[in-house]
Design an enzyme around this catalytic site. Structure first.
Site, PDB file in Angstrom:
ATOM      1  CD  GLU A 157       0.022   2.006  -3.416  1.00  0.00           C
ATOM      2  OE1 GLU A 157      -0.481   1.628  -2.352  1.00  0.00           O
ATOM      3  OE2 GLU A 157      -0.555   2.790  -4.198  1.00  0.00           O
ATOM      4  CE  LYS A 169      -2.266   3.008   0.840  1.00  0.00           C
ATOM      5  NZ  LYS A 169      -2.571   2.430  -0.500  1.00  0.00           N
ATOM      6  CB  CYS A 210      -1.255   5.447  -2.623  1.00  0.00           C
ATOM      7  SG  CYS A 210      -2.337   5.503  -4.086  1.00  0.00           S
TER       8      CYS A 210
END
Length: 298
Positions: A49, A122, A168
């Site tokens: 990321e 995301k 993440c």
């Protein structure tokens, strides 16, 4: 039979970086990491990321198209798949500018010919209070969440593999990993920048848990070490890049937050962990424990 098994194996590399705010320096590290991963037989390289910059989100977002093109060119030049862990982006997948002055956090998969195979925005944005120097994290103040799950097909050794894409904080949501598996995923990408404290407590556990939830290989690329921001404050990330097998076994890992520069001879501000997915062995493991056939709750 041996030839069949060789044709159904995919070698993947997870990259650990210590990205700072100089984008060109980070791109140089990315390029060298890809070159060395390819030399070690990797067919898919997963970057962490915020691979091009930790911080400077809006400045980096202005360069989204150019940075994406650069990483796509690396994939084409070195003939392998590259997953650009995440880049901030000013616009949604349909091209509409994100409203309210926010961005999207975008993960992209590029093919060996340089074409973009997939874009994943995301979904789960990091919101937490952590006992570190920063204290409070609220990604939703900067980013708009994505709305769609993504499974991308990649081909190697005349075999097609299905990659479910996460970023993440997505790792904390087992339903996402399970949905990706139900959509056909065999591998899950998890480019991350875990805080030092949350990573120390949960990183390895979450990689293993999501592998067990989905019976997929999970590729945990990571930011690690100290990141210095323009205003002088710093952030610590956990690192410990790792690749976990479908049965929760850690196949390969880098056992540190800091990069061992003394072992690097050619400007390596990164570490690599590699592992091979044996598609046939994974499928046999799934058949021996068919949890998705046994699932009863909606």
């Amino acid at each position: 039979m041996n030839n069949m098994r060789n044709n159904e194996q995919l070698t993947v590399a997870a990259v650990q970086m210590n990205s700072q705010q100089n984008i060109e320096d980070n791109l140089a590290d990315i390029k060298i990491a890809i070159i060395n991963a390819r030399a070690q037989g990797a067919q898919l390289v997963v970057l962490p990321e915020n691979c091009c910059s930790m911080g400077k989100q809006f400045v980096t977002a202005e360069r989204f198209d150019a940075l994406s093109a650069t990483i796509a060119d690396y994939a084409r030049t070195y003939g392998l798949y590259v997953l650009a862990g995440s880049l901030p982006c000013l616009y949604r997948p349909d091209g509409i500018i994100v409203p309210d002055g926010r961005l999207r956090q975008v993960s992209q998969l590029f093919a060996p010919d340089g074409t973009r195979v997939a874009r994943y925005d995301k979904i789960h944005l990091f919101t937490a209070t952590v006992a570190d120097k920063q204290g409070s994290y609220n990604e939703a103040a900067t980013f708009e969440p994505g709305t769609k799950t993504v499974v991308a097909a990649l081909e190697a050794n005349d075999t097609v593999y299905q990659l479910g894409m996460m970023v993440c904080f997505d790792l904390r949501f087992p339903a996402l990993a399970q949905r990706l598996r139900q959509a056909g995923a065999e591998l899950l990408s998890a480019p991350s920048a875990f805080t030092y404290l949350t990573g120390q407590a949960h990183w390895s556990l979450l990689l293993r848990a999501r592998a067990l939830d989905s019976q997929c290989m999970v590729i945990g690329a990571a930011q690690g070490g100290e990141h210095v921001y323009k205003d002088g404050h710093t952030r610590q990330t956990w690192g410990h890049a790792a690749i976990t097998a479908y049965d929760g076994t850690v196949m390969s890992s880098y056992e540190d937050s800091e990069l061992n520069h003394s072992a690097n001879k050619d400007h390596k501000n990164y570490a690599l962990v590699l592992a091979t997915l044996d598609k046939q062995a994974q499928q046999q493991g799934r058949q021996k424990m068919p949890i998705f056939d046994c699932h009863r709750l909606a």
